[in-house]
Every structure is written in structure tokens, then in C-alpha cells.
Design a protein around this motif. Structure first.
Motif, short mmCIF file in Angstrom:
data_model
loop_
_atom_site.label_atom_id
_atom_site.label_comp_id
_atom_site.label_asym_id
_atom_site.label_seq_id
_atom_site.Cartn_x
_atom_site.Cartn_y
_atom_site.Cartn_z
N ILE A 103 0.86 -1.18 0.00
CA ILE A 103 0.00 0.00 0.00
C ILE A 103 0.90 1.23 0.00
CG2 ILE A 103 -0.21 0.03 2.53
CD1 ILE A 103 -3.13 1.02 2.05
N CYS A 104 0.51 2.23 -0.77
CA CYS A 104 1.26 3.49 -0.80
C CYS A 104 0.85 4.28 0.44
CB CYS A 104 0.95 4.27 -2.07
SG CYS A 104 1.82 5.84 -2.18
N ASN A 105 1.76 4.38 1.40
CA ASN A 105 1.47 5.06 2.66
C ASN A 105 1.74 6.55 2.61
OD1 ASN A 105 2.69 2.17 3.68
ND2 ASN A 105 0.83 2.82 4.69
N LEU A 106 2.70 6.96 1.78
CA LEU A 106 3.11 8.36 1.84
C LEU A 106 3.68 8.80 0.50
CD1 LEU A 106 3.49 10.80 3.77
CD2 LEU A 106 5.76 9.89 4.31
N ILE A 107 3.25 9.97 0.06
CA ILE A 107 3.82 10.63 -1.11
C ILE A 107 4.34 11.96 -0.62
CG2 ILE A 107 3.38 11.64 -3.36
CD1 ILE A 107 1.11 9.56 -3.69
N GLN A 108 5.65 12.14 -0.73
CA GLN A 108 6.27 13.38 -0.26
C GLN A 108 6.87 14.13 -1.44
OE1 GLN A 108 8.80 11.25 2.67
NE2 GLN A 108 8.18 12.92 4.03
N VAL A 109 6.50 15.39 -1.57
CA VAL A 109 7.10 16.27 -2.57
C VAL A 109 8.05 17.18 -1.81
CG1 VAL A 109 6.66 18.02 -4.32
CG2 VAL A 109 5.03 16.14 -3.99
N THR A 123 6.54 6.01 -0.36
CA THR A 123 6.78 5.00 0.66
C THR A 123 5.65 3.97 0.63
OG1 THR A 123 7.90 6.62 2.06
CG2 THR A 123 7.16 4.59 3.12
N PHE A 124 6.04 2.69 0.57
CA PHE A 124 5.10 1.58 0.51
C PHE A 124 5.40 0.60 1.63
CE2 PHE A 124 5.92 3.16 -3.72
CZ PHE A 124 4.68 3.24 -4.32
N THR A 125 4.35 -0.04 2.18
CA THR A 125 4.52 -1.12 3.15
C THR A 125 3.59 -2.27 2.75
OG1 THR A 125 2.85 -0.15 4.60
CG2 THR A 125 5.16 0.41 5.06
N PRO A 126 3.87 -3.48 3.24
CA PRO A 126 3.01 -4.61 2.89
C PRO A 126 1.57 -4.39 3.38
CG PRO A 126 5.06 -5.40 3.85
CD PRO A 126 5.03 -3.91 4.03
N VAL A 127 0.61 -4.91 2.60
CA VAL A 127 -0.78 -4.85 3.02
C VAL A 127 -0.98 -5.74 4.24
CG1 VAL A 127 -1.68 -4.32 0.73
CG2 VAL A 127 -1.44 -6.71 1.42
N THR A 128 -1.98 -5.43 5.04
CA THR A 128 -2.22 -6.22 6.25
C THR A 128 -3.65 -6.72 6.35
OG1 THR A 128 -2.69 -4.21 7.51
CG2 THR A 128 -0.42 -5.04 7.56
N THR A 129 -4.62 -5.93 5.94
CA THR A 129 -6.03 -6.29 6.08
C THR A 129 -6.81 -5.82 4.86
OG1 THR A 129 -6.57 -4.22 7.18
CG2 THR A 129 -5.97 -6.06 8.60
N GLY A 130 -8.11 -6.12 4.87
CA GLY A 130 -8.96 -5.58 3.83
C GLY A 130 -9.53 -6.62 2.89
N SER A 131 -8.87 -7.75 2.74
CA SER A 131 -9.36 -8.82 1.88
C SER A 131 -8.66 -10.12 2.25
CB SER A 131 -9.11 -8.50 0.41
OG SER A 131 -7.73 -8.57 0.11
N GLU A 132 -9.19 -11.22 1.77
CA GLU A 132 -8.53 -12.51 1.99
C GLU A 132 -7.17 -12.54 1.34
OE1 GLU A 132 -9.22 -15.08 4.01
OE2 GLU A 132 -10.78 -13.74 4.74
N GLU A 133 -7.06 -11.95 0.15
CA GLU A 133 -5.75 -11.89 -0.52
C GLU A 133 -4.74 -11.13 0.33
OE1 GLU A 133 -4.20 -10.92 -4.95
OE2 GLU A 133 -5.20 -9.24 -3.92
N ASN A 134 -5.17 -10.00 0.90
CA ASN A 134 -4.27 -9.22 1.74
C ASN A 134 -3.83 -10.00 2.97
OD1 ASN A 134 -4.71 -7.23 -0.12
ND2 ASN A 134 -5.62 -5.78 1.31
N VAL A 140 -1.38 6.87 -5.88
CA VAL A 140 -2.35 7.50 -5.00
C VAL A 140 -2.09 6.99 -3.58
CG1 VAL A 140 -4.80 7.71 -4.44
CG2 VAL A 140 -4.07 7.60 -6.84
N GLN A 141 -1.96 7.91 -2.66
CA GLN A 141 -1.77 7.52 -1.26
C GLN A 141 -2.99 6.74 -0.80
OE1 GLN A 141 0.18 10.51 1.09
NE2 GLN A 141 -1.00 9.95 2.89
N GLY A 142 -2.75 5.57 -0.17
CA GLY A 142 -3.83 4.71 0.29
C GLY A 142 -4.22 3.62 -0.70
N GLN A 143 -3.72 3.71 -1.93
CA GLN A 143 -4.01 2.70 -2.96
C GLN A 143 -3.07 1.51 -2.80
OE1 GLN A 143 -6.37 2.66 -5.53
NE2 GLN A 143 -5.60 0.61 -5.88
N GLU A 144 -3.57 0.29 -3.11
CA GLU A 144 -2.74 -0.91 -3.07
C GLU A 144 -2.15 -1.19 -4.44
OE1 GLU A 144 -5.42 -3.89 -1.59
OE2 GLU A 144 -5.45 -3.02 0.41
N TYR A 145 -0.92 -1.74 -4.45
CA TYR A 145 -0.20 -2.03 -5.70
C TYR A 145 0.50 -3.38 -5.57
CZ TYR A 145 -0.86 2.93 -6.56
OH TYR A 145 -1.42 4.17 -6.74
#
Length: 72
Positions: free
Chosen positions: A6-12, A21-32, A58-63
Motif C-alpha cells: 500500500i502506498c502510505n506516503l507521497i512526499q514532494v 513509501t510503501f509497506t506490505p498490506v495487512t487487512t482488507g481482503s482474503e488476498e491481503n 495514490v496515497q492509500g491505494q494498493e499495488y
């Protein structure tokens, strides 16, 4: 190897430097939950000087991030 993050932070910082900044997904779906089971922590930070790259995230979007070996 495929990771789901998940994109946690976009800093300009300025016109010459930006950070994503990205971190592993943790919740939200069985795949996650499955990704979290095998990759419970970590971070992936990208520093870029290309301002156009920010429009692709997009901040908050999963990739998905795919890692594969390169030829030497």
C-alpha cells in the motif's frame, strides 16, 4: 516473487526530489491476509526526480510489486 503493498506516503520535497513509501498490506481482503501472513513487515521507498511519476500513484491505494532476477 510478487508482493502486495500500500502506498502510505507521497512526499514532494521540491522540484528535484520526491519520495514514495510503501509497506506490505495487512487487512482488507482474503488476498491481503495471505500476503500479510508471509510478509508481515517491511517497507519499500522510492526516491525519484521525475515529477510525472507522482501522477501514477495514490496515497492509500494498493499495488503489486514484482521482483524477478536481472541478467548480469
Amino acid at each position: 516473487m510478487r508482493c502486495k503493498v500500500i502506498c502510505n506516503l507521497i512526499q514532494v520535497h521540491n522540484s528535484d526530489s520526491n519520495t514514495l513509501t510503501f509497506t506490505p498490506v495487512t487487512t482488507g481482503s482474503e488476498e491481503n491476509k495471505q500476503f500479510f501472513r508471509w510478509t508481515p513487515g517491511g517497507s519499500f521507498i522510492v526516491n525519484t526526480v521525475n515529477p510525472n511519476i507522482l501522477d501514477q500513484f495514490v496515497q492509500g491505494q494498493e499495488y503489486y510489486v514484482d521482483f524477478s532476477p536481472c541478467e548480469k
